[in-house]
Design an enzyme around this catalytic site. Structure first.
Site, PDB file in Angstrom:
ATOM      1  N   PRO A 136       1.437 -10.145  17.385  1.00  0.00           N
ATOM      2  CA  PRO A 136       1.830 -10.051  16.019  1.00  0.00           C
ATOM      3  C   PRO A 136       3.254 -10.411  15.932  1.00  0.00           C
ATOM      4  O   PRO A 136       4.363  -9.884  16.870  1.00  0.00           O
ATOM      5  CB  PRO A 136       1.310  -8.643  15.571  1.00  0.00           C
ATOM      6  CG  PRO A 136       0.124  -8.490  16.138  1.00  0.00           C
ATOM      7  CD  PRO A 136       0.354  -8.821  18.016  1.00  0.00           C
ATOM      8  N   CYS A 137       3.588 -11.333  15.144  1.00  0.00           N
ATOM      9  CA  CYS A 137       4.957 -12.051  15.077  1.00  0.00           C
ATOM     10  C   CYS A 137       5.757 -11.271  13.834  1.00  0.00           C
ATOM     11  O   CYS A 137       6.983 -11.763  13.598  1.00  0.00           O
ATOM     12  CB  CYS A 137       4.822 -13.568  15.014  1.00  0.00           C
ATOM     13  SG  CYS A 137       3.991 -14.284  13.535  1.00  0.00           S
TER      14      CYS A 137
END
Length: 348
Positions: free
Chosen positions: A80-81
């Protein structure tokens, strides 16, 4: 004799990365994610098991049971960014739990030692300490590492998205492939979605529940009618402006409440791309924001990609989030093709 590559997709979501790898000819054997809503689209479209599990609890033994015996093993994923997103500049995100997930990816690589690793994320992560630690840790255990920022339109994606892609290999150096398309060859919004049937704001097409447009308020309907493709809210009459538009802090935010242009790639598709007010997400011609189906196509999914089971409600927020968080399949396909070409060249 050609060798098969079997891939496990960590943080798989609805399967954007897996779909691209499959298009390149790789065998995706499983996906891991904590979002139960992703189970149906992943298993329906990828035809591989979806394992609802936090990556922090995934073990080497689990992975080894999933990879195809005798194949070249690939561990792939997009942690997840959100902590590294350019939309959060100026915010200290170092205490957020997602920071540790790239470290968990590194742990699984160290424990299982697959022949190949690929990771995709926002370009901003390249300047972070945790990414440098991740890359250095791979090199320390014998991987040759390549990474670069990839511009979506150069890979056939009809969207101006940039993603950082890393490839690590224990079987010889493999470079992240560059895109081959020149600007005059870019896939445009017109190429991608102009063939879809028209729908009105607040309605859903009878034959595709994903071709669903969010309803506009009376004020926003007036605003989109006053908007031109490629224009800004500066084109509106004064009575349509909101208070934030007249303040110095809001005057520079021109790519909101705006229409896309037919003959250019779209802007980056975010988790809120169905909302006219959150970006340049107005349809170029019709008086509405783009539909969920249009957002998915601009993200690189085929028109028949299934996101919800037949008969289940299509909800904007969760599906928009799944689409916006997905790895664009076009970039994943280029990576998969580069991996397969390198493996087959070594087998000759």
């Amino acid at each position: 004799m050609a060798r098969r590559i079997s891939a496990i997709d960590l943080f798989c979501g609805v399967g954007g990365l897996s779909h691209g790898l499959m298009q390149a000819g790789l065998n995706v054997v499983a996906g891991f994610d904590i979002d139960p809503r992703c189970k149906y689209p992943f298993e329906k479209n990828i035809e591989a098991p979806f394992i609802e599990q936090d990556v922090r609890t995934v073990s080497k033994e689990q992975l080894e049971l999933l990879w195809e015996p005798g194949s070249i093993r690939l561990l792939a994923g997009c942690a997840p960014c959100q902590p590294f997103s350019p939309y959060r500049r100026g915010i200290d995100t170092s205490s957020e739990p997602q920071w540790s997930l790239l470290g968990e990816f590194s742990r699984l690589v160290k424990e299982s030692r697959p022949e190949l690793v690929t990771m995709e994320n926002v370009p901003r992560i390249a300047s972070s300490k945790i990414f440098r630690e991740f890359s250095d840790s791979l090199e320390e255990i014998g991987y040759e590492v390549s990474f670069k920022s990839c511009y979506g339109p150069e890979y056939g994606l009809p969207q101006e998205r940039r993603r950082l892609v890393l490839i690590a290999s224990r079987i010889g150096h493999i470079r992240v492939p560059g895109g081959s398309r020149k600007p005059e060859e870019f896939t445009t919004v017109r190429d991608a979605i102009s063939g879809l049937p028209a729908v009105h704001q607040g309605t859903t097409h009878d034959l595709d529940s994903m071709h669903k447009a969010r309803a506009l308020s009376p004020l926003n309907l007036k605003r989109i009618k006053a908007s031109r493709p490629g224009g800004t809210w500066h084109d509106w009459p004064t009575e349509l402006l909101s208070p934030c538009h007249t303040r110095p802090s809001g005057a520079t935010f021109k790519n909101v409440y705006a229409r896309m242009e037919w003959d250019k790639p779209s802007p980056t598709i975010t988790t809120m791309s169905y909302n006219f007010g959150t970006g340049r997400f107005g349809h170029p011609e019709q008086d509405r924001a783009i539909t969920l189906r249009e957002a998915a196509i601009l993200q690189g999914f085929p028109e028949n990609y299934q996101f919800v089971q037949p008969g289940e409600p299509v909800e904007f927020n969760p599906i928009g989030r799944m689409i916006g968080n997905a790895v664009p399949p076009a970039i994943a396909q280029a990576v998969g093709s580069a991996l397969l070409a390198a493996v087959n060249q070594q087998a000759c």
